[in-house]
Scaffold this active site. Structure first.
Site, short mmCIF file in Angstrom:
data_model
loop_
_atom_site.label_atom_id
_atom_site.label_comp_id
_atom_site.label_asym_id
_atom_site.label_seq_id
_atom_site.Cartn_x
_atom_site.Cartn_y
_atom_site.Cartn_z
N LYS A 75 0.85 -1.21 0.00
CA LYS A 75 0.00 0.00 0.00
C LYS A 75 0.88 1.25 0.00
O LYS A 75 1.65 1.48 0.93
CB LYS A 75 -0.91 -0.01 1.23
N LYS A 102 -10.27 12.52 8.42
CA LYS A 102 -9.79 12.09 9.73
C LYS A 102 -9.76 13.29 10.67
O LYS A 102 -9.64 14.42 10.22
CB LYS A 102 -8.35 11.56 9.59
N GLU A 142 -9.47 3.49 2.21
CA GLU A 142 -8.96 3.62 0.84
C GLU A 142 -7.90 2.58 0.50
O GLU A 142 -7.71 2.26 -0.67
CB GLU A 142 -8.41 5.04 0.62
N ASP A 185 -2.68 10.02 3.94
CA ASP A 185 -4.08 9.63 4.08
C ASP A 185 -4.83 10.61 4.97
O ASP A 185 -4.78 10.53 6.19
CB ASP A 185 -4.15 8.20 4.67
N ASP A 189 1.52 6.26 5.74
CA ASP A 189 0.57 5.29 5.20
C ASP A 189 1.08 4.61 3.92
O ASP A 189 0.38 3.85 3.28
CB ASP A 189 -0.78 5.99 4.93
N ASP A 213 -12.28 6.82 3.88
CA ASP A 213 -11.05 6.59 4.65
C ASP A 213 -10.61 5.13 4.60
O ASP A 213 -9.51 4.79 5.01
CB ASP A 213 -11.27 7.05 6.10
N ARG A 272 -7.68 -0.66 0.96
CA ARG A 272 -8.21 -1.87 0.31
C ARG A 272 -8.62 -1.59 -1.14
O ARG A 272 -8.54 -2.47 -1.99
CB ARG A 272 -9.38 -2.41 1.14
N1 BES Z 1 -4.39 4.30 7.03
C1 BES Z 1 -5.52 3.97 7.80
C2 BES Z 1 -5.23 2.92 8.87
C3 BES Z 1 -4.35 3.34 10.01
C4 BES Z 1 -4.92 3.87 11.16
C5 BES Z 1 -3.01 3.11 9.96
C6 BES Z 1 -4.10 4.22 12.21
C7 BES Z 1 -2.20 3.45 11.03
C8 BES Z 1 -2.74 4.01 12.15
C9 BES Z 1 -6.64 3.43 6.92
O1 BES Z 1 -6.68 3.92 5.63
C10 BES Z 1 -7.92 3.83 7.57
O2 BES Z 1 -8.17 4.98 7.68
N2 BES Z 1 -8.67 2.84 8.01
C11 BES Z 1 -9.88 3.07 8.70
C12 BES Z 1 -10.90 2.09 8.20
C13 BES Z 1 -12.30 2.39 8.65
C14 BES Z 1 -12.82 3.63 7.99
C15 BES Z 1 -13.16 1.20 8.32
C16 BES Z 1 -9.62 2.87 10.20
O3 BES Z 1 -8.88 1.96 10.57
O4 BES Z 1 -10.14 3.65 10.99
ZN ZN Z 2 -4.82 4.56 4.85
ZN ZN Z 3 -7.75 5.76 5.45
#
Ligand code: BES
Ligand code: ZN
Ligand code: ZN
Length: 511
Positions: free
Chosen positions: A274, A286, A358, A279, A297, A356, A360
């Site tokens: 990824k 966020k 994104e 992000d 990220d 968010d 996947r």
């Molecule tokens: N890049 C984030 C995941 C992340 C969160 C990495 C904290 C490192 C530290 C990912 O893109 C994301 O935002 N995931 C969301 C998914 C949710 C919206 C289902 C998450 O984990 O909150």
């Molecule tokens: Zn992310």
């Molecule tokens: Zn994200």
């Protein structure tokens, strides 16, 4: 990046002048630590006085009055460094990590004493070969010697310590295999440091263009095949996931590909990382606090690209293809909206409920494209995918989800041997059901429950029957278990696990 010279000699240590001569010693319960006979007298005395037991990280310095003269050692200073206990029942992974930690402590001692040229007297361990011993110490020392100072321009002084310039291993036997171990340790540590460098770069310093440029340069240096799929071609190919994530951005997306094939036909491993260079969450923005950390990220992409640096240098027996879908995730008038429906490369449609989620979306296209194009025997993706994995595993294990027990076991072993442990989580039809959509084939979030698994469930729609494993490194790509050789900030996780997997690959199983 600084590249430390690492050499091996079987000449006596006093043949060379050096800033620091290091002896590594093991602690023994209620006894003087086990050490090289050259420092036995000092170690025994220090132990009897109660000054030194050889505990992990414990240090004893002494200084020859006239280095090189009157039969005195030629070193300016001598360090006796404790490694703690190494018991016969300790498994290989544990001993390897003890040695890496020793290497890390050693790097810190060098910084404190400003030592630039050092000699390490290779310890003899009953439980590990000289080759592996040298490999792990080298790895730990180079990983522990890492620093990122590129943007410290005004506050940096000319006199600031810039790290170890040269390490010489002194050993009495097995010089050839020690040399091989040193080379392996050096290659993997420098690759992990390259991944840390990429990760340290901010969102305006490392974009999809920098991913492409780094890959292109690697291809040129090591004779790898480079390809970069740009926006227009993505549109033609129908890569709706990466295009949707990129929709709000001012920087074009790129699918960066590097391919290595050995001369003798062999199996191929596909690595997908990824590469979200920042992000923000997109329209599902966020919260502001801590958002700056989302420059990390792209650590999955950094891991696979850095692994290719090592693959290029080592030319392993199996083919390796790395794919990095690279873009940032930004909100704007043109950004993808919650509720939008996209078409992925393999025709699967997805309802974007949360912009968010994104990672996947971009991985889906990269996996489907990579599998169709390169027909790999195994595929591993690596991503800072979910906050949920931090809730589940904290910062000490990365998450592992797989459709294949052999591959999962190989990765678990590779991770353990590399000091990057993985913990497998389940995936079955019940989790897959959580991402069923009313309006499309799937949706991109599956509710709060089992967030890391439903993210993997999304990816499972793009791998078919190919043996596949997914590594969620959201908790370990930075803030990973702090150790002497793992600094605060980006850890470079994944690189060394991949290398261990590749070095020991035998039809999907670790040898
Ligand atoms: N890049 C984030 C995941 C992340 C969160 C990495 C904290 C490192 C530290 C990912 O893109 C994301 O935002 N995931 C969301 C998914 C949710 C919206 C289902 C998450 O984990 O909150
Ligand atoms: Zn992310
Ligand atoms: Zn994200």
């Amino acid at each position: 990046m600084k590249t430390t010279r690492v050499t091996t000699t079987d000449k006596p240590v006093d043949t060379f002048e050096t800033d620091l001569l290091v002896y590594l010693v093991t602690q023994i319960k209620d006894k003087a630590p086990l050490c090289d006979k050259a420092v036995m007298a000092q170690v025994k005395k220090a132990f009897e006085l109660g000054d030194f037991k050889g505990e992990e990280g414990e240090q004893l310095f002494y200084y020859p009055a006239a280095p090189g003269k009157k039969k005195q050692p030629t070193a300016k200073r001598i360090l006796i460094l404790g490694m703690g206990k190494i018991e016969t029942e300790n498994d290989e992974a544990m001993v390897c990590d003890t040695l890496r930690e020793a290497g890390g402590h050693l790097a810190k001692a060098c910084e404190r004493t400003q030592a630039r040229e050092i000699i390490i007297c290779l310890p003899t361990l009953g439980t590990l070969t000289p080759e592996k011993t040298a490999e792990c110490i080298t790895e730990g020392a180079l990983l522990g010697d890492y620093r990122f100072t590129k943007y410290k321009q005004v506050t940096r002084k000319k006199t600031d310590y810039t790290g170890i310039a040269a390490i010489k291993f002194a050993c009495t036997t097995a010089v050839k295999s020690v040399r091989k171990g040193v080379a392996q340790g050096r290659i993997s540590a420098l690759a992990a440091c390259a991944a840390r460098d990429m990760a340290h770069e901010p969102g305006n310093g490392w974009t999809s263009a920098e991913f492409a440029a780094f890959a292109k340069a690697l291809a040129k240096t090591h004779g790898l095949t480079y390809r970069c799929i740009e926006k227009k071609e993505m549109e033609k190919l129908g890569m709706g996931g990466i295009l949707a994530v990129n929709q709000g951005s001012a920087i074009p997306p790129r699918l960066v590909i590097l391919e290595y094939q050995p001369e003798k036909k062999s199996e191929t491993l596909l690595l997908v990382g990824k590469g979200v260079t920042f992000d923000s969450g997109g329209i599902s923005l966020k919260p502001g606090a801590g958002m700056e950390e989302m420059k990390y990220d792209m650590c999955g992409g950094a891991a696979v690209l850095a692994a290719m640096q090592a693959v290029g240098e080592e030319k392993p027996a199996i083919g390796v293809v790395a794919i990095i879908p690279a873009t940032d995730n930004m909100p704007s008038g043109s950004a993808v909206r919650p509720g939008d429906i996209i078409h992925h490369f393999n025709q699967v449609t997805a309802e974007i409920v949360n912009t968010d989620a994104e990672g996947r979306m971009i991985l889906a296209d990269a996996l489907a494209y990579g599998i169709k194009t390169y027909k790999p025997d195994g595929v591993v993706d690596v991503a800072t995918l979910t906050g949920a994995v931090i809730i589940g595993l904290g910062h000490h294990f990365s998450g592992l989800i797989s459709n294949n027990d052999n591959l999962a076991l190989s990765l678990e072993t590779a991770g353990r041997l590399s000091g990057e442990p993985l913990w497998r989580l389940p995936l079955n039809k019940h989790y897959k059901k959580q991402i069923e959509s009313k309006v499309a084939d799937i949706k991109n979030i599956g509710g709060k429950a089992g967030g890391s698994i439903t993210a993997a469930a999304y990816l499972s729609n793009f791998v078919g029957k190919t043996p596949w494993a997914h590594l969620d490194i959201a908790g370990t790509a930075w803030n990973f278990t702090e150790k002497s050789y793992i600094p605060k900030g980006p850890s470079g996780i994944g690189v060394r696990t991949f290398l261990t997997l590749i070095r020991n690959w035998e039809t999907g199983k670790l040898k």
